[in-house]
Design a protein around this motif. Structure first.
Motif, PDB file in Angstrom:
ATOM      1  N   GLY A 149       8.675  -3.215  11.246  1.00  7.32           N
ATOM      2  CA  GLY A 149       7.423  -2.765  10.653  1.00  7.32           C
ATOM      3  C   GLY A 149       7.558  -1.418   9.967  1.00  7.32           C
ATOM      4  O   GLY A 149       6.959  -1.171   8.910  1.00  7.32           O
ATOM      5  N   PHE A 150       8.361  -0.547  10.555  1.00  9.82           N
ATOM      6  CA  PHE A 150       8.598   0.764   9.942  1.00  9.82           C
ATOM      7  C   PHE A 150       9.309   0.625   8.601  1.00  9.82           C
ATOM      8  O   PHE A 150       8.950   1.280   7.612  1.00  9.82           O
ATOM      9  N   VAL A 151      10.321  -0.235   8.532  1.00 13.76           N
ATOM     10  CA  VAL A 151      11.089  -0.410   7.296  1.00 13.76           C
ATOM     11  C   VAL A 151      10.207  -1.006   6.200  1.00 13.76           C
ATOM     12  O   VAL A 151      10.225  -0.535   5.048  1.00 13.76           O
ATOM     13  N   VAL A 152       9.437  -2.040   6.524  1.00 12.21           N
ATOM     14  CA  VAL A 152       8.575  -2.676   5.521  1.00 12.21           C
ATOM     15  C   VAL A 152       7.578  -1.676   4.957  1.00 12.21           C
ATOM     16  O   VAL A 152       7.409  -1.542   3.732  1.00 12.21           O
ATOM     17  N   THR A 153       6.906  -0.922   5.843  1.00 13.47           N
ATOM     18  CA  THR A 153       5.898   0.043   5.387  1.00 13.47           C
ATOM     19  C   THR A 153       6.548   1.212   4.669  1.00 13.47           C
ATOM     20  O   THR A 153       6.050   1.679   3.631  1.00 13.47           O
ATOM     21  N   GLY A 154       7.674   1.713   5.202  1.00 17.54           N
ATOM     22  CA  GLY A 154       8.331   2.854   4.583  1.00 17.54           C
ATOM     23  C   GLY A 154       8.817   2.565   3.179  1.00 17.54           C
ATOM     24  O   GLY A 154       8.649   3.399   2.264  1.00 17.54           O
ATOM     25  N   GLY A 178      -6.321   3.475   8.586  1.00 16.91           N
ATOM     26  CA  GLY A 178      -7.482   4.238   9.025  1.00 16.91           C
ATOM     27  C   GLY A 178      -7.263   4.936  10.355  1.00 16.91           C
ATOM     28  O   GLY A 178      -7.746   6.048  10.569  1.00 16.91           O
ATOM     29  N   LEU A 179      -6.511   4.312  11.265  1.00 19.64           N
ATOM     30  CA  LEU A 179      -6.255   4.923  12.570  1.00 19.64           C
ATOM     31  C   LEU A 179      -5.217   6.037  12.491  1.00 19.64           C
ATOM     32  O   LEU A 179      -5.238   6.971  13.301  1.00 19.64           O
ATOM     33  N   SER A 180      -4.300   5.957  11.551  1.00 20.56           N
ATOM     34  CA  SER A 180      -3.172   6.890  11.519  1.00 20.56           C
ATOM     35  C   SER A 180      -3.400   8.072  10.594  1.00 20.56           C
ATOM     36  O   SER A 180      -2.892   9.176  10.848  1.00 20.56           O
ATOM     37  N   ILE A 181      -4.141   7.883   9.517  1.00 20.08           N
ATOM     38  CA  ILE A 181      -4.289   8.920   8.503  1.00 20.08           C
ATOM     39  C   ILE A 181      -5.752   9.329   8.425  1.00 20.08           C
ATOM     40  O   ILE A 181      -6.604   8.560   7.990  1.00 20.08           O
ATOM     41  N   GLY A 182      -6.047  10.542   8.865  1.00 16.96           N
ATOM     42  CA  GLY A 182      -7.390  11.081   8.718  1.00 16.96           C
ATOM     43  C   GLY A 182      -8.316  10.684   9.844  1.00 16.96           C
ATOM     44  O   GLY A 182      -8.283   9.566  10.340  1.00 16.96           O
ATOM     45  N   SER A 183      -9.160  11.613  10.244  1.00 21.36           N
ATOM     46  CA  SER A 183     -10.089  11.349  11.348  1.00 21.36           C
ATOM     47  C   SER A 183     -11.360  10.648  10.886  1.00 21.36           C
ATOM     48  O   SER A 183     -12.102  10.107  11.703  1.00 21.36           O
ATOM     49  N   VAL A 228       3.851   4.729  12.535  1.00 18.46           N
ATOM     50  CA  VAL A 228       4.872   5.772  12.408  1.00 18.46           C
ATOM     51  C   VAL A 228       5.269   5.952  10.944  1.00 18.46           C
ATOM     52  O   VAL A 228       5.421   7.078  10.456  1.00 18.46           O
ATOM     53  N   ALA A 229       5.432   4.872  10.214  1.00 15.99           N
ATOM     54  CA  ALA A 229       5.788   4.976   8.799  1.00 15.99           C
ATOM     55  C   ALA A 229       4.690   5.670   7.997  1.00 15.99           C
ATOM     56  O   ALA A 229       4.980   6.494   7.109  1.00 15.99           O
ATOM     57  N   LEU A 230       3.423   5.373   8.298  1.00 14.36           N
ATOM     58  CA  LEU A 230       2.326   6.024   7.591  1.00 14.36           C
ATOM     59  C   LEU A 230       2.281   7.515   7.886  1.00 14.36           C
ATOM     60  O   LEU A 230       2.060   8.337   6.979  1.00 14.36           O
ATOM     61  N   VAL A 231       2.476   7.902   9.145  1.00 16.44           N
ATOM     62  CA  VAL A 231       2.461   9.320   9.513  1.00 16.44           C
ATOM     63  C   VAL A 231       3.626  10.054   8.861  1.00 16.44           C
ATOM     64  O   VAL A 231       3.470  11.169   8.328  1.00 16.44           O
ATOM     65  N   VAL A 232       4.814   9.456   8.878  1.00 14.79           N
ATOM     66  CA  VAL A 232       5.969  10.078   8.234  1.00 14.79           C
ATOM     67  C   VAL A 232       5.725  10.237   6.741  1.00 14.79           C
ATOM     68  O   VAL A 232       6.049  11.276   6.139  1.00 14.79           O
ATOM     69  N   GLY A 233       5.121   9.227   6.105  1.00 19.36           N
ATOM     70  CA  GLY A 233       4.810   9.331   4.684  1.00 19.36           C
ATOM     71  C   GLY A 233       3.826  10.446   4.394  1.00 19.36           C
ATOM     72  O   GLY A 233       3.973  11.176   3.402  1.00 19.36           O
ATOM     73  N   ALA A 234       2.819  10.601   5.260  1.00 19.34           N
ATOM     74  CA  ALA A 234       1.857  11.690   5.071  1.00 19.34           C
ATOM     75  C   ALA A 234       2.514  13.054   5.231  1.00 19.34           C
ATOM     76  O   ALA A 234       2.216  13.993   4.486  1.00 19.34           O
ATOM     77  N   PRO A 267       4.280   0.753 -10.092  1.00 15.02           N
ATOM     78  CA  PRO A 267       2.903   0.226 -10.049  1.00 15.02           C
ATOM     79  C   PRO A 267       2.740  -0.952  -9.084  1.00 15.02           C
ATOM     80  O   PRO A 267       2.695  -2.117  -9.487  1.00 15.02           O
ATOM     81  N   ILE A 268       2.664  -0.647  -7.815  1.00 16.56           N
ATOM     82  CA  ILE A 268       2.454  -1.670  -6.799  1.00 16.56           C
ATOM     83  C   ILE A 268       1.338  -1.214  -5.873  1.00 16.56           C
ATOM     84  O   ILE A 268       0.960  -0.039  -5.855  1.00 16.56           O
ATOM     85  N   SER A 269       0.826  -2.149  -5.097  1.00 15.44           N
ATOM     86  CA  SER A 269      -0.138  -1.839  -4.037  1.00 15.44           C
ATOM     87  C   SER A 269       0.587  -1.899  -2.696  1.00 15.44           C
ATOM     88  O   SER A 269       0.997  -2.987  -2.267  1.00 15.44           O
ATOM     89  N   PRO A 270       0.810  -0.752  -2.040  1.00 11.58           N
ATOM     90  CA  PRO A 270       1.577  -0.770  -0.782  1.00 11.58           C
ATOM     91  C   PRO A 270       0.965  -1.675   0.283  1.00 11.58           C
ATOM     92  O   PRO A 270       1.690  -2.306   1.055  1.00 11.58           O
TER      93      PRO A 270
END
Length: 458
Positions: free
Chosen positions: A211-216, A405-410, A282-288, A227-230
């Motif tokens: 899951g980390f590799v796909v999202t990362g 929504g759970l990982s990025i921003g309150s 984890v991938a979303l947090v690392v990206g942020a 020009p893609i939609s992650p």
């Protein structure tokens, strides 16, 4: 005559014969040998255990395993059998009158994708209860099935994982570039899973890493202005990682009265789901942390292609998932057609206004019914057709949006929690719909198994 009308033929306290457990199953009305129990009953028990272990390893549900054991032992003259099935073990007790009882147990410690092998075991059990296979011949055939190579080589499975992700991304709204990124990421995930499996890494961490590799990779390509939609890319990449078969089997076991087995499979499925969610988070947090801009995950898009091309993409996805699951060659085309028909039912339910939560369940019920009728006619269990055919219904995009929504921003935590709950609700509705459709189709498939076998004997 009046006493018989009031009392009935069987006293109300008499125990039900275990062979009656086969009613409604593909193994109904077996040919029971009347020459008395076999003197070497232990060999029959070992054969039944070998069949049960192989069916469990290849993904069969507890009810199918139990009915196969009962049918095989009854066919070889053992009627005083008790069967106990848990999540990982099968226990048989044979206690004939005035003889020493025998108790044997087998523990299943490994699983593999091999629907073709499961279909061969199903056919073997059918031949045994038709009375045309001896015990020695059945043991030899079972040994051949266990050592028979899978129908598709490893390179074809690896390529098919990428092709499935590319096709499903185009199906749910991605363009050619998004499909290419999904192909690359899923292809790399397949290689990663093979390496981690060689190192004996637990499935939980393997799924999280996938899951980390796909999202990362999706975030990486998007951050360099591809020009893609992650979200769509991740949704296509994680569908193969979802425990579809285990969820369907768990719901089936829970409905059919196997709470221990269902609990174990539910726990395993939800652990896999949790690992996948953790890898995405984890991938979303690392990206942020690396400065990747925020995404607009609320945008809802449909397929960018004409309807005929969308159907073609879905057909490619269904065909490649059959390769990944090692389905029998003769069931690939029926599975594709069943999935396409289910998609048309999905579209019709949306037009009628059934609702976003019930629409996948309605399509799953239809797929479950058609899958049982087709699979039994072709000599295979319903699961082989149903599981690949319903995979496109699973809400991969909703899972990604909820985790973002759970990982990025309150501000999006509440929406993320609600999104995860909705995704789980839809997943369970799909699994329950497949099982419900299987039960609805039982009256329509009686002539494909038990009654047809009984009429031939008459």
């Amino acid at each position: 005559m009046l006493r018989r009308l009031v009392q009935g033929e069987t006293p109300p306290t008499q125990a039900m014969s275990i062979v009656e457990r086969l009613a409604g199953s593909p193994y109904a009305n077996p040919l029971v040998r009347t020459g008395g129990p076999d003197a070497s009953a232990r060999k029959t028990l070992d054969l039944a255990l070998g069949l049960a272990e192989t069916m469990f390893r290849y993904g069969a549900g507890a009810l199918e395993v139990e009915t196969a054991i009962i049918a095989v032992t009854a066919a070889f003259g053992l009627d005083s059998i008790e069967v106990d099935i848990t999540n990982q073990s099968v226990l048989l007790n044979y206690s004939p009158k005035d003889q020493t009882p025998i108790t044997v147990m087998r523990v299943v410690r490994s699983w593999t994708n091999n629907y073709a092998g499961l279909g061969l075991v199903h056919q073997l059990v059918t031949d045994i209860i038709d009375g045309g296979v001896s015990r020695a011949e059945a043991s030899n055939r079972l040994n051949e099935i266990m050592h028979k190579p899978k129908p598709f080589p490893r390179w074809a499975v690896t390529f098919s994982t990428g092709a499935f992700a590319a096709a499903i991304v185009g199906f749910i709204g991605g363009g050619p570039l998004a499909s290419a990124v999904a192909f690359i990421s899923t292809f790399l995930v397949s290689l990663l899973q093979r390496v981690l499996g060689r190192w004996r890494v637990p499935d939980f961490f393997t799924t999280a890493a996938s899951g980390f590799v796909v999202t990362g990779l999706a975030m990486l390509f998007w951050s360099v202005d591809v020009p893609i939609s992650p979200g769509i890319v991740v949704a296509g990449g994680i569908l193969l990682l979802l425990p579809t078969g285990r969820l369907v089997s768990a719901v089936q076991d829970a409905i059919n009265g196997f709470p221990v087995t269902a609990s174990g499979r539910f726990l395993s499925a939800f652990l896999t789901f949790g690992a996948l969610v953790a890898g995405i988070a984890v991938a979303l947090v690392v990206g942020a942390l690396l400065g990747v801009p925020r995404l607009d995950v609320t945008q809802v898009t449909g397929s960018q292609y004409p309807f005929a091309v969308t159907l073609l993409l879905l057909a490619v996805a269904l065909g490649t998932i059959c390769v990944v699951e090692q389905s029998p060659m003769n069931l690939v085309l029926p599975t594709v057609l069943t999935g396409l028909a289910g998609f048309l039912v999905f579209q019709l339910s949306e037009l009628v206004g059934v609702g976003p939560r019930l629409t996948p369940a309605v399509a799953a019920i239809f797929i479950g019914m058609v899958a049982r009728m087709i699979a039994l006619r072709l000599g295979a269990p319903q699961l082989i057709v149903a599981v690949p055919a319903v995979l496109f219904l699973f809400p991969g995009l909703s899972i990604f949006r909820a985790m973002y929504g759970l990982s990025i921003g309150s501000d999006d935590i509440t929406l993320g929690a609600v999104g995860i709950f909705n995704a789980l609700t839809v997943i369970l509705a799909i699994a329950g719909g497949v099982v419900f459709g299987d039960n609805l189709a039982r009256p329509l498939t009686r002539n494909l198994s038990g009654n047809d076998r009984r009429n031939r004997r008459r």
